[in-house]
Scaffold this motif. Structure first.
Motif, mmCIF file in Angstrom:
data_model
loop_
_atom_site.group_PDB
_atom_site.id
_atom_site.type_symbol
_atom_site.label_atom_id
_atom_site.label_comp_id
_atom_site.label_asym_id
_atom_site.label_seq_id
_atom_site.Cartn_x
_atom_site.Cartn_y
_atom_site.Cartn_z
ATOM 1 N N SER A 26 57.861 73.213 3.520
ATOM 2 C CA SER A 26 56.622 72.663 2.971
ATOM 3 C C SER A 26 56.747 72.507 1.459
ATOM 4 O O SER A 26 57.617 73.101 0.823
ATOM 5 C CB SER A 26 55.444 73.586 3.287
ATOM 6 N N THR A 53 53.879 72.141 -1.861
ATOM 7 C CA THR A 53 52.495 72.088 -2.299
ATOM 8 C C THR A 53 52.484 72.050 -3.816
ATOM 9 O O THR A 53 53.184 72.813 -4.463
ATOM 10 C CB THR A 53 51.717 73.317 -1.793
ATOM 11 N N LEU A 88 52.926 78.078 -0.619
ATOM 12 C CA LEU A 88 52.129 78.005 0.603
ATOM 13 C C LEU A 88 52.356 79.297 1.376
ATOM 14 O O LEU A 88 53.461 79.561 1.857
ATOM 15 C CB LEU A 88 52.543 76.788 1.437
ATOM 16 N N ALA A 105 50.595 78.078 7.029
ATOM 17 C CA ALA A 105 49.869 76.892 7.496
ATOM 18 C C ALA A 105 49.937 76.864 9.013
ATOM 19 O O ALA A 105 50.953 77.236 9.599
ATOM 20 C CB ALA A 105 50.469 75.621 6.909
ATOM 21 N N TYR A 127 45.490 75.867 5.825
ATOM 22 C CA TYR A 127 46.500 76.048 4.789
ATOM 23 C C TYR A 127 46.104 77.239 3.937
ATOM 24 O O TYR A 127 44.966 77.318 3.480
ATOM 25 C CB TYR A 127 46.591 74.822 3.879
#
Length: 166
Positions: free
Chosen positions: A36, A38, A56, A59, A74
């Motif tokens: 991921s 972010t 993160l 999630a 999230y």
């Protein structure tokens, strides 16, 4: 001159089923570590004044078997942003996109968020999405008490999320 009509071959049944579906099969899907990205960007007018990657914490995507809509969650766990974004309402919009209407839980308060996701890749057991949400900084600060450093003025924040649910 002779006109010849060629027979059309219909697609296999499973690909027809996938064409109408934007989500994987029913079940609970999570994001593995390292799968991921972010990022939070603070903007002052047309200028980005702060850009930072946010960790993160976790999630999850839950696709129910019934007619209920899916739910996204999230969890951001970082020094700059420690919050939870939850969404129970997922709408499909034109062009293979998803629109999540949810709440950002921050400092014990909730703030409404509209997260627009583009489905990059999907399969029976995974979903890869990229999207962003724009948050007005002044309203966010008043509602939740979230503050950027004093030397970083901002008019809005952009939250960028890319995740692979598997």
């Amino acid at each position: 001159m002779t006109t010849v009509t060629l027979p059309t071959v219909p697609p296999p049944p499973e690909s027809r089923d996938l064409a109408g579906r934007r989500l994987p099969l029913p079940g609970r899907y999570t994001v593995a570590p390292g799968r991921s990205l972010t990022e939070v960007t603070a903007w002052y007018g047309p200028l980005p004044v702060l850009r930072r990657r946010v960790r993160l914490g976790g999630a999850a995507l839950t696709v129910p078997e019934e007619a209920e809509g899916p739910s996204f969650r999230y969890e951001f766990d970082d020094r700059l942003l420690s919050a939870v974004l939850t969404s129970e309402q997922v709408d499909e919009v034109h062009g293979g996109r998803l629109q999540l209407t949810g709440d950002l839980g921050l400092n014990g308060s909730t703030f409404p968020v509209l997260l627009r996701l583009r489905v990059v890749e999907r399969g029976d057991d995974r979903l890869l999405v990229v999207g962003h949400a724009r948050l007005p900084y002044r309203l966010l600060r008043r509602a939740t008490g979230f503050r950027l450093p004093r030397r970083r003025p901002a008019t809005r924040l952009r939250l960028l999320v890319a995740a692979e649910f598997a």
